[in-house]
Design an enzyme around this catalytic site. Structure first.
Site, PDB file in Angstrom:
ATOM      1  N   GLN A  41       0.797  -1.227   0.000  1.00 33.82           N
ATOM      2  CA  GLN A  41       0.000   0.000   0.000  1.00 33.82           C
ATOM      3  C   GLN A  41       0.830   1.278   0.000  1.00 33.82           C
ATOM      4  O   GLN A  41       0.341   2.322  -0.394  1.00 33.82           O
ATOM      5  CB  GLN A  41      -0.970  -0.013   1.186  1.00 33.82           C
ATOM      6  CG  GLN A  41      -2.009  -1.115   1.060  1.00 33.82           C
ATOM      7  CD  GLN A  41      -2.956  -1.163   2.233  1.00 33.82           C
ATOM      8  OE1 GLN A  41      -2.664  -1.798   3.240  1.00 33.82           O
ATOM      9  NE2 GLN A  41      -4.079  -0.498   2.133  1.00 33.82           N
ATOM     10  N   HIS A  61      -1.164  -5.474 -12.962  1.00 31.87           N
ATOM     11  CA  HIS A  61      -0.555  -5.363 -14.289  1.00 31.87           C
ATOM     12  C   HIS A  61      -1.322  -6.167 -15.338  1.00 31.87           C
ATOM     13  O   HIS A  61      -1.516  -5.701 -16.459  1.00 31.87           O
ATOM     14  CB  HIS A  61       0.904  -5.851 -14.253  1.00 31.87           C
ATOM     15  CG  HIS A  61       1.773  -4.963 -13.397  1.00 31.87           C
ATOM     16  ND1 HIS A  61       2.943  -5.385 -12.830  1.00 31.87           N
ATOM     17  CD2 HIS A  61       1.607  -3.678 -13.005  1.00 31.87           C
ATOM     18  CE1 HIS A  61       3.484  -4.397 -12.124  1.00 31.87           C
ATOM     19  NE2 HIS A  61       2.689  -3.350 -12.229  1.00 31.87           N
ATOM     20  N   ASP A  74       2.610   0.476  -8.021  1.00 33.72           N
ATOM     21  CA  ASP A  74       3.976   0.528  -8.571  1.00 33.72           C
ATOM     22  C   ASP A  74       4.841   1.561  -7.848  1.00 33.72           C
ATOM     23  O   ASP A  74       6.023   1.330  -7.591  1.00 33.72           O
ATOM     24  CB  ASP A  74       3.956   0.883 -10.065  1.00 33.72           C
ATOM     25  CG  ASP A  74       3.483  -0.287 -10.932  1.00 33.72           C
ATOM     26  OD1 ASP A  74       3.142  -1.343 -10.371  1.00 33.72           O
ATOM     27  OD2 ASP A  74       3.447  -0.121 -12.162  1.00 33.72           O
ATOM     28  N   ARG A  99       3.366   0.238  13.132  1.00 35.66           N
ATOM     29  CA  ARG A  99       3.054  -1.090  12.602  1.00 35.66           C
ATOM     30  C   ARG A  99       3.168  -1.024  11.081  1.00 35.66           C
ATOM     31  O   ARG A  99       2.439  -0.264  10.440  1.00 35.66           O
ATOM     32  CB  ARG A  99       1.635  -1.498  13.027  1.00 35.66           C
ATOM     33  CG  ARG A  99       1.210  -2.792  12.405  1.00 35.66           C
ATOM     34  CD  ARG A  99      -0.177  -3.297  12.803  1.00 35.66           C
ATOM     35  NE  ARG A  99      -0.411  -4.482  12.004  1.00 35.66           N
ATOM     36  CZ  ARG A  99      -1.447  -4.678  11.193  1.00 35.66           C
ATOM     37  NH1 ARG A  99      -2.422  -3.786  11.119  1.00 35.66           N
ATOM     38  NH2 ARG A  99      -1.541  -5.769  10.480  1.00 35.66           N
ATOM     39  N   HIS A 145       1.057  -9.118   4.723  1.00 38.32           N
ATOM     40  CA  HIS A 145      -0.124  -8.268   4.580  1.00 38.32           C
ATOM     41  C   HIS A 145      -0.607  -8.395   3.122  1.00 38.32           C
ATOM     42  O   HIS A 145      -0.563  -7.444   2.352  1.00 38.32           O
ATOM     43  CB  HIS A 145       0.220  -6.822   4.950  1.00 38.32           C
ATOM     44  CG  HIS A 145      -0.969  -5.969   5.297  1.00 38.32           C
ATOM     45  ND1 HIS A 145      -1.127  -5.344   6.513  1.00 38.32           N
ATOM     46  CD2 HIS A 145      -2.059  -5.624   4.586  1.00 38.32           C
ATOM     47  CE1 HIS A 145      -2.253  -4.640   6.526  1.00 38.32           C
ATOM     48  NE2 HIS A 145      -2.840  -4.793   5.363  1.00 38.32           N
ATOM     49  N   ASN A 189      -1.873 -10.649   8.517  1.00 34.62           N
ATOM     50  CA  ASN A 189      -2.871  -9.605   8.677  1.00 34.62           C
ATOM     51  C   ASN A 189      -4.192 -10.058   8.074  1.00 34.62           C
ATOM     52  O   ASN A 189      -4.248 -10.429   6.900  1.00 34.62           O
ATOM     53  CB  ASN A 189      -2.438  -8.326   7.950  1.00 34.62           C
ATOM     54  CG  ASN A 189      -3.516  -7.251   8.031  1.00 34.62           C
ATOM     55  OD1 ASN A 189      -3.758  -6.689   9.090  1.00 34.62           O
ATOM     56  ND2 ASN A 189      -4.193  -6.991   6.916  1.00 34.62           N
ATOM     57  N   GLU A 190      -5.252 -10.015   8.865  1.00 40.78           N
ATOM     58  CA  GLU A 190      -6.613 -10.292   8.396  1.00 40.78           C
ATOM     59  C   GLU A 190      -6.659 -11.518   7.478  1.00 40.78           C
ATOM     60  O   GLU A 190      -6.957 -11.409   6.274  1.00 40.78           O
ATOM     61  CB  GLU A 190      -7.197  -9.068   7.684  1.00 40.78           C
ATOM     62  CG  GLU A 190      -7.287  -7.848   8.573  1.00 40.78           C
ATOM     63  CD  GLU A 190      -8.172  -6.730   7.987  1.00 40.78           C
ATOM     64  OE1 GLU A 190      -8.663  -6.890   6.869  1.00 40.78           O
ATOM     65  OE2 GLU A 190      -8.369  -5.726   8.688  1.00 40.78           O
ATOM     66  N   ASN A 330      -8.295  -5.784  14.259  1.00 42.65           N
ATOM     67  CA  ASN A 330      -8.551  -4.665  13.341  1.00 42.65           C
ATOM     68  C   ASN A 330     -10.047  -4.391  13.380  1.00 42.65           C
ATOM     69  O   ASN A 330     -10.843  -5.279  13.069  1.00 42.65           O
ATOM     70  CB  ASN A 330      -8.149  -5.017  11.907  1.00 42.65           C
ATOM     71  CG  ASN A 330      -6.639  -5.012  11.715  1.00 42.65           C
ATOM     72  OD1 ASN A 330      -5.888  -4.729  12.643  1.00 42.65           O
ATOM     73  ND2 ASN A 330      -6.209  -5.324  10.514  1.00 42.65           N
ATOM     74  N   TYR A 332     -13.339  -1.643  12.546  1.00 42.95           N
ATOM     75  CA  TYR A 332     -13.806  -0.448  11.846  1.00 42.95           C
ATOM     76  C   TYR A 332     -15.282  -0.143  12.046  1.00 42.95           C
ATOM     77  O   TYR A 332     -15.671   1.002  12.207  1.00 42.95           O
ATOM     78  CB  TYR A 332     -13.541  -0.592  10.336  1.00 42.95           C
ATOM     79  CG  TYR A 332     -12.076  -0.495   9.979  1.00 42.95           C
ATOM     80  CD1 TYR A 332     -11.493   0.725   9.669  1.00 42.95           C
ATOM     81  CD2 TYR A 332     -11.254  -1.619   9.977  1.00 42.95           C
ATOM     82  CE1 TYR A 332     -10.144   0.836   9.339  1.00 42.95           C
ATOM     83  CE2 TYR A 332      -9.902  -1.525   9.656  1.00 42.95           C
ATOM     84  CZ  TYR A 332      -9.351  -0.299   9.344  1.00 42.95           C
ATOM     85  OH  TYR A 332      -8.024  -0.184   9.035  1.00 42.95           O
ATOM     86  N   GLU A 399      -5.637  -1.889  14.084  1.00 37.79           N
ATOM     87  CA  GLU A 399      -6.119  -0.953  13.060  1.00 37.79           C
ATOM     88  C   GLU A 399      -7.457  -0.372  13.483  1.00 37.79           C
ATOM     89  O   GLU A 399      -8.323  -1.083  14.000  1.00 37.79           O
ATOM     90  CB  GLU A 399      -6.348  -1.635  11.701  1.00 37.79           C
ATOM     91  CG  GLU A 399      -5.122  -1.866  10.885  1.00 37.79           C
ATOM     92  CD  GLU A 399      -5.412  -2.483   9.522  1.00 37.79           C
ATOM     93  OE1 GLU A 399      -6.473  -2.171   8.927  1.00 37.79           O
ATOM     94  OE2 GLU A 399      -4.577  -3.270   9.070  1.00 37.79           O
TER      95      GLU A 399
HETATM   96  C1  NOJ Z   1      -7.721  -3.543   6.633  1.00 38.14           C
HETATM   97  C2  NOJ Z   1      -6.411  -3.792   5.985  1.00 38.14           C
HETATM   98  O1  NOJ Z   1      -5.535  -4.453   6.845  1.00 38.14           O
HETATM   99  C3  NOJ Z   1      -5.771  -2.569   5.362  1.00 38.14           C
HETATM  100  O2  NOJ Z   1      -4.829  -3.016   4.450  1.00 38.14           O
HETATM  101  C4  NOJ Z   1      -6.832  -1.698   4.746  1.00 38.14           C
HETATM  102  O3  NOJ Z   1      -6.275  -0.635   4.025  1.00 38.14           O
HETATM  103  C5  NOJ Z   1      -7.738  -1.188   5.831  1.00 38.14           C
HETATM  104  N1  NOJ Z   1      -8.360  -2.306   6.500  1.00 38.14           N
HETATM  105  C6  NOJ Z   1      -8.816  -0.211   5.373  1.00 38.14           C
HETATM  106  O4  NOJ Z   1      -9.705  -0.841   4.517  1.00 38.14           O
END
Ligand code: NOJ
Length: 494
Positions: A41, A61, A74, A99, A145, A189-190, A330, A332, A399
Site C-alpha cells: 500500500q 498489471h 507501482d 506497525r 499483509h 494480517n486479516e 482490526n 472499523y 487498526e
Molecule cells: C484492513 C487492511 O488491513 C488494510 O490493508 C486496509 O487498508 C484497511 N483495512 C482499510 O480498509
C-alpha cells in the site's frame, strides 16, 4: 468544557449510543499509541533492487480494471525511497510504535524455502527498523499483509500445503535478521481477507471465487503455518530476543437485529464465523463448534463424502492451541445480524454456511465506503466480547480508521477517532478489558486495494500526482498528536 451525554437504549438493553462517553478521562500510563501501514500500500519500488512480482503487482498489471481507475501500487507513496520522511512524521506525531509490513517478494524473491535472500531488500527493512529505533519508536512488524510472491501463487497459493514450509523459511529469516530490534511480530494480517477475499469472493488478489472450498483450505494451511512460525520463535529465538508473536484478526461488531433469541444467535454466529474462525484455533486449538457443525452438516447434505471444512488432528489441535502472545484486532464498523431460514442446500459457499442477514442502521453515519458506517459503541462491545469469550487476553487494536474522499480539514475523521477512543477508554476503565495498544490506520493516504487511491484513510495526505509524493499533515494528525501528548481526548482531562 462539559459534554452532553446522550444515552439511548436498544431493545436488548445494551447502550446503543453514547456520545463522548469517557471523553474527559485519561488513558492508563501503560497504554501505547501507534500508526500503521502495509508494504504494497505504501512502498512502491515494485521491481527495484531485486524485488520480484507479488500477487498484487501481478493482478494490477495483468488485469488493470480489477482496481478503480486502473490504479496500482507501482509507486504508491514511494516509501521505499522516502522511509526517513515517514519516520520523521511518526516522530512528530509522538507515536510509541509503528506497525508496518514486510514484502515477502522483496526479501525472498523466489518465494520457496531455501531460495536466496535478497540482501538489498533486507537492507531496506533493516534501515527502516534502525531509523525507528533511533527515533524512539518501536517497530511492530506484520510478516504477511496480502502480498504473496507470485511464484508461490503459481504453485496454487495458500490452499497448497507446501506454503507452510515456504512461509516458515521466510519467518525464520526475519526473526534471524531483524529480531534483535523487532519485539512484536504479527504473522498474518486479516487472514479472512486473504482466504475469503482471495480465494472465495475474489475481491482480493489472486481473485479466485471458490467460496466454501478453497477459502476453507486456505484458512487451514494458514493457521497451521501461523502455529509453526509461532513455535519456531519459541524454540529458536524467544529466549534471546524476548519478543512476542500474534496474528491480526478483523471483525465488525454483529449487533442482534432484535431482542429475539434467533437474532442473538445470528449475531453470535456472525462473530464466530468472522473472528472465531481464526481466534478459536490459535487460542483453543480448533474451529468454533458452530462452524464445524454447520459446515459438516451442509457438506453432507450436498453429497460431500468429507466436510468442506478440513479437520485438525488431535496433535494439530495441541500444536495450534495457545499460539498467541496477544490478541490483535482490526476494527472499523458494525452491522445488524438477523436470523434467516436455512439456506437452500444447493447454495455452496461461506455466506450460506454462515446464513445470517446483515444490514446497517439508517441512523449510522455513512462514509465513502459502502460497507462502512461509523458505529463507535461497536468497539466497546467487540473488545468486551473478546475479553469474555477468550478469558481476558491482552488485546491490541492493530487498526482503526476512517475513509473519506480527501481534504486536509478532516473533521469527521477527528470525530471518528475521538468517539472510538472514548468507547475504548470505557471498555478499559469501566469494564476492565485489557486493551493496551491503539493503532490508527493509516499513517498516510495509500493504495486502498480495489478502491485504488479513491478512499483516503491517512493522518497525512499524499499528493499522488506529484512524482515526489509530498506528504501534508491533516487536521487529524494534529489532533492525534495532542491525544498522544496529553493521553486525553479533549482539551482538559479530569
Ligand atoms: C484492513 C487492511 O488491513 C488494510 O490493508 C486496509 O487498508 C484497511 N483495512 C482499510 O480498509
Amino acid at each position: 468544557m462539559k459534554y452532553k451525554l446522550v444515552l439511548l437504549l436498544c431493545v436488548c438493553g445494551w447502550p446503543l449510543e453514547k456520545t463522548h462517553a469517557a471523553i474527559n478521562r485519561t488513558f492508563p500510563v501503560n497504554f501505547k499509541f501507534g500508526a500503521a501501514s502495509a508494504s504494497y500500500q505504501v512502498e512502491g519500488g515494485w521491481n527495484v533492487d531485486g524485488k520480484s512480482e507479488n500477487i498484487w503487482d501481478h493482478i494490477c498489471h495483468e488485469k488493470p480494471t480489477y482496481v478503480a481507475n486502473q490504479d496500482n501500487g507501482d509507486i504508491a507513496c514511494d516509501s521505499y525511497h522516502k522511509y526517513k520522511e515517514d519516520v520523521a512524521m511518526l516522530k512528530d506525531l509522538g507515536v510509541d510504535f509503528y506497525r508496518f509490513s514486510i514484502s515477502w517478494s522483496r526479501v525472498i524473491p523466489g518465494g520457496v524455502a531455501g531460495s536466496p535472500v535478497n540482501q538489498l531488500g533486507l537492507d531496506y527493512y533493516r534501515n527502516l527498523v534502525q531509523e525507528l529505533v533511533d527515533n524512539g519508536i518501536e517497530p511492530m512488524v506484520t510478516m504477511f499483509h496480502w502480498d504473496l510472491p507470485e511464484a508461490l501463487q503459481e504453485l496454487g497459493g495458500w490452499p497448497n500445503p507446501e506454503l507452510e514450509d515456504h512461509f516458515v523459511y521466510y519467518a525464520r529469516t526475519l526473526y534471524k535478521e531483524l529480531g534483535d530490534l523487532v519485539k512484536h511480530w504479527m504473522t498474518f494480517n486479516e487472514p479472512k481477507q486473504t482466504c475469503l477475499g482471495g480465494y472465495g469472493d475474489g475481491d482480493k488478489a489472486p481473485g479466485y471465487t471458490s467460496s466454501g472450498v478453497a477459502d476453507y483450505q486456505c484458512t487451514h494451511i494458514l493457521l497451521k503455518t501461523h502455529a509453526k512460525a509461532y513455535h519456531i520463535y519459541d524454540e529458536e529465538f524467544r529466549a534471546e530476543q524476548q519478543g512476542s508473536v500474534g496474528i491480526v484478526i478483523d471483525t465488525a461488531w454483529f449487533e442482534p437485529a432484535s431482542g429475539s433469541d434467533e437474532d442473538k444467535e445470528a449475531a453470535e454466529r456472525g462473530l464466530q464465523f468472522t473472528f472465531g474462525w481464526f481466534a478459536n484455533p490459535v487460542i483453543n486449538g480448533n474451529y468454533p463448534q458452530v462452524m464445524i457443525d454447520r459446515i459438516d452438516e451442509r457438506s453432507a447434505g450436498q453429497g460431500f463424502e468429507i466436510s468442506r471444512l478440513p479437520k485438525f488432528t488431535d496433535e494439530e489441535i495441541e500444536y495450534i492451541k495457545g499460539t498467541h502472545d496477544f490478541v490483535a484486532l482490526n476494527f472499523y464498523t458494525a452491522t445488524y445480524a438477523q436470523w434467516l431460514e436455512e439456506a437452500d442446500i444447493n447454495d455452496l459457499g461461506y455466506y450460506s454456511d454462515l446464513n445470517i442477514l446483515q444490514f446497517p442502521d439508517d441512523a449510522w453515519e455513512e462514509t465513502v465506503t459502502s460497507w462502512f458506517r461509523v458505529v463507535p459503541w461497536g468497539i466497546r462491545k467487540a473488545v468486551n466480547w473478546i475479553s469474555k469469550t477468550y478469558d481476558n487476553p491482552e488485546i491490541f487494536i492493530t487498526e482503526n480508521g476512517y475513509p473519506d474522499a480527501g481534504g486536509l480539514e478532516d473533521d469527521r475523521r477527528i470525530n471518528y477517532h475521538k468517539e472510538y477512543l472514548s468507547n475504548l477508554l470505557e471498555a478499559i476503565l469501566d469494564d476492565g478489558v485489557n486493551v493496551t495498544r491503539y493503532t490508527v490506520w493509516s499513517l498516510m493516504d495509500n493504495f486502498e486495494w480495489t478502491s485504488g487511491y479513491n478512499d483516503k484513510l491517512g493522518l497525512y495526505s499524499v499528493d499522488f500526482e506529484d512524482p515526489d509524493r509530498p506528504r501534508t499533515p491533516k487536521a487529524s494528525a494534529a489532533y492525534y498528536k495532542q491525544v498522544i501528548a496529553t493521553r486525553c481526548l479533549v482539551d482538559v482531562c479530569e
